[in-house]
Design a protein around this motif. Structure first.
Motif, short mmCIF file in Angstrom:
data_model
loop_
_atom_site.label_atom_id
_atom_site.label_comp_id
_atom_site.label_asym_id
_atom_site.label_seq_id
_atom_site.Cartn_x
_atom_site.Cartn_y
_atom_site.Cartn_z
N HIS A 220 0.87 -1.18 0.00
CA HIS A 220 0.00 0.00 0.00
C HIS A 220 0.90 1.22 0.00
O HIS A 220 1.95 1.22 0.63
CB HIS A 220 -0.91 0.00 1.23
N GLU A 221 0.50 2.27 -0.72
CA GLU A 221 1.35 3.46 -0.80
C GLU A 221 1.48 4.15 0.56
O GLU A 221 2.46 4.85 0.81
CB GLU A 221 0.78 4.43 -1.83
N ASP A 222 0.52 3.92 1.43
CA ASP A 222 0.56 4.48 2.78
C ASP A 222 0.84 3.34 3.75
O ASP A 222 -0.05 2.57 4.11
CB ASP A 222 -0.77 5.15 3.10
N ALA A 225 -1.30 3.33 6.95
CA ALA A 225 -2.68 2.87 6.74
C ALA A 225 -2.72 1.35 6.61
O ALA A 225 -3.63 0.69 7.12
CB ALA A 225 -3.27 3.53 5.49
N TYR A 226 -1.73 0.79 5.93
CA TYR A 226 -1.69 -0.67 5.76
C TYR A 226 -1.51 -1.36 7.11
O TYR A 226 -2.19 -2.34 7.42
CB TYR A 226 -0.55 -1.06 4.82
N ARG A 261 -9.36 1.92 10.68
CA ARG A 261 -8.77 2.85 9.71
C ARG A 261 -9.87 3.68 9.08
O ARG A 261 -10.91 3.16 8.66
CB ARG A 261 -8.02 2.08 8.63
N GLU A 263 -11.13 6.36 6.11
CA GLU A 263 -10.86 6.69 4.70
C GLU A 263 -11.88 7.74 4.26
O GLU A 263 -13.09 7.54 4.39
CB GLU A 263 -10.98 5.43 3.85
#
Length: 330
Positions: A220-222, A225-226, A261, A263
């Motif tokens: 995941h790019e974050d 967050a992952y 999380r 979003e």
């Protein structure tokens, strides 16, 4: 400025960012390029490793030397460092307490009186609230893991799961931390999948770094967050998606990254991803946040919400205050 004051100002500029052109330094100091070159030479004579790149696009940067040069901090930086050192002394990383207090004593000794009053007020007014012993991490462990992440080297972990100890060979990528815990995001070579390890369950010391590995794309790019999803949603039997009819900025202060999380959907709503082994726990948890919401997944959560709502209604009906002369239950 006289020469001594100008040298201190030059050193402060070089510490504030990585690269400076000669023209930028000359403008900041109010001198010519020749004076900048002379002052850089004086700093080198004093032991500061100032690197220079020739040419029109060249410039200066403060390199790393054999000794730690003194840091020049502005007022806000000095207060921020002082408060951070005080907090680190009672944080979740063991082994930092005594070094943090030593550094704090040195800093307080040289603080101007206008700043010393602010720091003293903080020290005398703030008391840490400690409860049961929290899981702590030895200071050497995150440092060793961070070095392996930077150098792309495999490491062998001795990892505790309850009473069991497992040995895992991983490719480390990121350290993610909350105020109370540290997590390692790594590729598990044995499972051939991404895994998140709680750092307080990794046994110290680490072995010698292993072979270098070619970094692979993160899942995941974050990374934060992952990790939040992997510790708050993935391990549980029930996974929920809740649409809050409120902006993320309003809901976020009521949500911990270890509990779920968030979003953003748009400027007026956000989705909460959470997990639990009990649907009732999820129902109570999201209802207690105080925002209107609807269940996106799972549909089995809806009847549980109705059950909890009915129980709360009965409790409210049975707890109504009774006026003078009114019999209970009338």
């Amino acid at each position: 400025m006289d020469t001594s004051a100008r040298l201190l100002r030059l050193l402060s500029l070089l510490q504030s960012r990585a690269d400076w052109t000669g023209a930028e330094l000359a403008e900041r100091l109010g001198v010519g390029l020749r004076t900048v070159r002379r002052d850089v030479g004086r700093l080198r004579e004093l032991g500061y490793p100032v690197d220079a790149a020739p040419g029109a696009a060249g410039g200066y940067r403060l390199g790393s030397g054999t000794a730690l040069p003194p840091l020049l901090l502005d007022d806000e930086e000095a207060v921020a460092v002082t408060i951070s050192l005080r907090t680190a002394a009672t944080g979740s990383v063991t082994g930092l307490g005594e070094p943090a207090l030593r550094a704090l004593a040195k800093l307080q000794q040289v603080l101007p009186s206008r700043l010393r009053h602010r720091v003293t007020a903080f020290r005398s007014s703030v008391v840490p609230l400690t409860g049961a012993a929290a899981e702590t991490v030895d200071a050497a462990l995150p440092a060793a893991i961070a070095a392996a992440c930077r150098d792309h080297r495999r490491i062998r972990l001795r990892h505790r799961r309850g009473e069991q100890e497992q040995v895992r060979e991983v490719e480390p990528y990121r350290l993610v931390h909350t105020p109370h815990r540290w997590y390692l995001l790594a590729w598990d070579t044995g499972r051939e999948d991404w895994r998140t390890f709680r750092a307080d369950r990794i046994m110290s010391p680490l072995g010698q770094p292993g072979a270098r590995f070619t970094p692979r794309p993160l899942p995941h790019e974050d990374a934060a967050a992952y990790v939040s999803t992997s510790i708050s949603v993935a391990p549980y039997a029930h996974r929920a998606r809740i649409l809050f009819h409120a902006p993320l900025a309003e809901v976020a202060p009521h949500t911990s990254p270890t509990a779920g999380r968030l979003e953003a959907v748009d400027g007026h709503s956000c989705v909460f991803h959470a997990g639990s082994d009990s649907l009732r726990e999820i129902a109570v948890h999201v209802a207690a946040k105080g925002f209107d919401f609807e269940v996106l997944d799972p549909p089995e959560l809806v009847p549980v919400l109705l059950e909890v709502a009915e129980r709360l209604r009965r409790a409210a009906d049975g707890s109504r205050p009774h006026g003078p002369g009114t019999a209970a239950g009338s």
